[in-house]
Each structure stands twice: as C-alpha cells, then as structure tokens.
Design a protein around this motif. Sequence first.
Motif, PDB file in Angstrom:
ATOM      1  N   ARG A  84       1.255  -1.076  -0.221  1.00  0.00           N
ATOM      2  CA  ARG A  84       0.022   0.245  -0.052  1.00  0.00           C
ATOM      3  C   ARG A  84       0.607   1.504  -0.057  1.00  0.00           C
ATOM      4  O   ARG A  84       0.415   2.378  -0.243  1.00  0.00           O
ATOM      5  CB  ARG A  84      -1.148  -0.047   1.242  1.00  0.00           C
ATOM      6  CG  ARG A  84      -2.283   1.034   1.197  1.00  0.00           C
ATOM      7  CD  ARG A  84      -2.984   0.749   2.020  1.00  0.00           C
ATOM      8  NE  ARG A  84      -3.430   1.981   2.578  1.00  0.00           N
ATOM      9  CZ  ARG A  84      -4.535   2.580   3.832  1.00  0.00           C
ATOM     10  NH1 ARG A  84      -4.245   1.600   5.149  1.00  0.00           N
ATOM     11  NH2 ARG A  84      -4.733   3.658   3.430  1.00  0.00           N
ATOM     12  N   LEU A  85       2.076   1.276   1.064  1.00  0.00           N
ATOM     13  CA  LEU A  85       2.711   2.568   1.305  1.00  0.00           C
ATOM     14  C   LEU A  85       3.345   2.283  -0.216  1.00  0.00           C
ATOM     15  O   LEU A  85       3.426   3.895  -0.968  1.00  0.00           O
ATOM     16  CB  LEU A  85       3.599   1.933   1.967  1.00  0.00           C
ATOM     17  CG  LEU A  85       5.065   3.764   2.388  1.00  0.00           C
ATOM     18  CD1 LEU A  85       4.146   4.523   2.442  1.00  0.00           C
ATOM     19  CD2 LEU A  85       5.688   2.391   3.563  1.00  0.00           C
ATOM     20  N   SER A  86       3.843   1.293  -1.077  1.00  0.00           N
ATOM     21  CA  SER A  86       4.803   1.825  -1.978  1.00  0.00           C
ATOM     22  C   SER A  86       3.615   1.854  -3.634  1.00  0.00           C
ATOM     23  O   SER A  86       4.128   3.333  -4.119  1.00  0.00           O
ATOM     24  CB  SER A  86       4.583   0.208  -3.361  1.00  0.00           C
ATOM     25  OG  SER A  86       5.166   0.295  -4.449  1.00  0.00           O
ATOM     26  N   THR A 164       9.636   7.449  -2.023  1.00  0.00           N
ATOM     27  CA  THR A 164       8.927   7.620  -0.836  1.00  0.00           C
ATOM     28  C   THR A 164       8.853   8.611   0.317  1.00  0.00           C
ATOM     29  O   THR A 164       7.697   8.599   0.865  1.00  0.00           O
ATOM     30  CB  THR A 164       8.306   5.668   0.144  1.00  0.00           C
ATOM     31  OG1 THR A 164       9.992   6.259   1.454  1.00  0.00           O
ATOM     32  CG2 THR A 164       8.942   5.018  -0.918  1.00  0.00           C
ATOM     33  N   GLN A 165      10.175   9.013   0.645  1.00  0.00           N
ATOM     34  CA  GLN A 165       9.981  10.697   1.480  1.00  0.00           C
ATOM     35  C   GLN A 165       8.886  11.809   1.227  1.00  0.00           C
ATOM     36  O   GLN A 165       8.089  12.100   2.630  1.00  0.00           O
ATOM     37  CB  GLN A 165      11.452  11.090   1.559  1.00  0.00           C
ATOM     38  CG  GLN A 165      11.901   9.968   2.329  1.00  0.00           C
ATOM     39  CD  GLN A 165      13.692  10.737   2.371  1.00  0.00           C
ATOM     40  OE1 GLN A 165      14.466   9.856   1.891  1.00  0.00           O
ATOM     41  NE2 GLN A 165      14.207  11.583   2.248  1.00  0.00           N
ATOM     42  N   GLY A 173       0.543   9.162   5.031  1.00  0.00           N
ATOM     43  CA  GLY A 173       1.789   8.963   5.138  1.00  0.00           C
ATOM     44  C   GLY A 173       1.745   8.221   6.147  1.00  0.00           C
ATOM     45  O   GLY A 173       2.165   7.177   6.902  1.00  0.00           O
ATOM     46  N   LYS A 174       2.381   9.350   7.055  1.00  0.00           N
ATOM     47  CA  LYS A 174       2.371   9.372   8.375  1.00  0.00           C
ATOM     48  C   LYS A 174       1.021   8.003   9.239  1.00  0.00           C
ATOM     49  O   LYS A 174       1.502   7.591   9.982  1.00  0.00           O
ATOM     50  CB  LYS A 174       2.266  10.407   9.428  1.00  0.00           C
ATOM     51  CG  LYS A 174       3.542  11.338   8.697  1.00  0.00           C
ATOM     52  CD  LYS A 174       3.662  12.946   9.796  1.00  0.00           C
ATOM     53  CE  LYS A 174       3.992  12.073  10.850  1.00  0.00           C
ATOM     54  NZ  LYS A 174       4.766  14.224  10.892  1.00  0.00           N
TER      55      LYS A 174
END
Length: 212
Positions: A84-86, A164-165, A173-174
């Motif tokens: 999911r993050l990707s 990703t930063q 994102g957090k």
Amino acid sequence: MTLVNAWYGGRPYSAARDHPIQGIRAMDINEAIAARRAVREYTAEQVDEATIKRLIDAAVHAPSAVNQQPWGFTVVRDQHALDRLSNEAKAHVLATMMGNPHAEQFRAHLSDPRFHLFYHAPVLILISARSELPWGVEDCTLAAENLMLAACAAGLGSCWIGLTQGFLNTPEGKRLLDLPDAWMPVAPIIVGHPRAVPPPVPRNAPVVRWIG
Ligand SMILES: Cc1cc2nc3c(=O)[nH]c(=O)nc-3n(C[C@H](O)[C@H](O)[C@H](O)COP(=O)(O)O)c2cc1C
C-alpha cells in the motif's frame, strides 16, 4: 588495532574486544564501505527480529548533535502495508513531480503497476526524527549509514528508498504507518537477503579544494 580513547574513560580501547554490537560479524570498516551496494533484488527470506535489533543497535551508535539521539525507528514487515505504501507513494510522486527533472526520469517506472518501490524486500526500517530539533535530519542520516554498513557486514542488502519520502511526510503517509505527529520521516531503508548484488558503481573523482 588498539588506541587510547579519552572518551572511553582513558583506558585502551580495542575495537575487537569492546565493540558493543554483538552478533554482527567483524568486517573491516574499509571492506564494508567498499562492499555496500544499493540492493534492488531480494529473496523472500525474512530478516529475523534479533538481526533487525542488531542493525538498529548499530544505527544508534552514530554521532548526534548535542547527543540528542533524536531518531525513532519504525520496522514494517507487513507486506500489505508495504504494498500500500509503495502504491500510494508512487501516486504521490506522479502527482507532484511536474517540472521536477529529478523525478521526471522515473515517470515510466512509477507508471508501471508492476514496479514496487521497495523491490519486495521483506522489511522496511524507517528512521524518523522524533521532533523538529536542529540537525535531526543529519543525525538520522548518519544512523542510516551505520545501519546500511552493519547490514552489509551481516551479509544483508539494503537500499535507501528516497522516492517514498515525499509521501511519508504527508499526513496520509504518517497515518498509514501510525507515526506519532511529531515524528519526521527521514530515512526509509529496505533490508533483506540479496538475490543479486549489483556490481560496484563507479565513483567520480572527488572534487577537492585544498587550502594550505
Ligand atoms: C537519499 C537517497 C535516496 C535514494 N533513493 C532511492 C530510491 O528511491 N530508489 C532506489 O532504487 N535507490 C535509491 N537510492 C540508492 C542510490 O540510487 C544508490 O545509492 C546510488 O545509485 C549509488 O549506488 P550504491 O549505493 O550501490 O553505491 C537512494 C540513495 C540515497 C542516498
């Protein structure tokens, strides 16, 4: 090698005897610096918890401004969270890259649904600054290099995933990693067992100005 380190109570300090990072095989520092590569192909083998803790132990031996040790570590092993993050980080870069020549070169990759920003590595270790202290970014970056060198010495691959930063620093994102509000993500480092280690990347001759 034995040297007298005043900060070590003035007694002779032997790196081999006193090295506090247990369980990471001794590798000459020059060897580790030269051998570390950005690894982008991993096996499915997990990295065990004890090893991850040793890498974090290596990270926290980094110097930090005013010894604030501002780093916080988030270990993500949940593959659904990494997928999911990707996906969300890719979408974020594509939506915000307009006119950014550094990001534009990745457009084709980022538009490919098969491209995984974490290269299917089994673990992401995100190093964050726990508050907006001066030099928090520098401190976390030094911790990141220690972690990557220790991973190399342990026979593991690693890679900093800067793409990703941007997303990690958004509220979404957090939230995805349930990060505390005050934490500022700095260094997303994937770690795993390398399927292949890339060849050495040539270095440009350093630009050096000598004064005196
Ligand atoms: C701040 C930073 C961000 C990076 N971001 C990415 C990234 O998003 N994806 C990636 O595959 N490699 C990334 N890398 C790895 C670099 O591409 C790699 O370190 C460089 O090509 C030199 O190769 P080497 O690490 O094997 O010496 C990043 C490295 C750094 C230091």
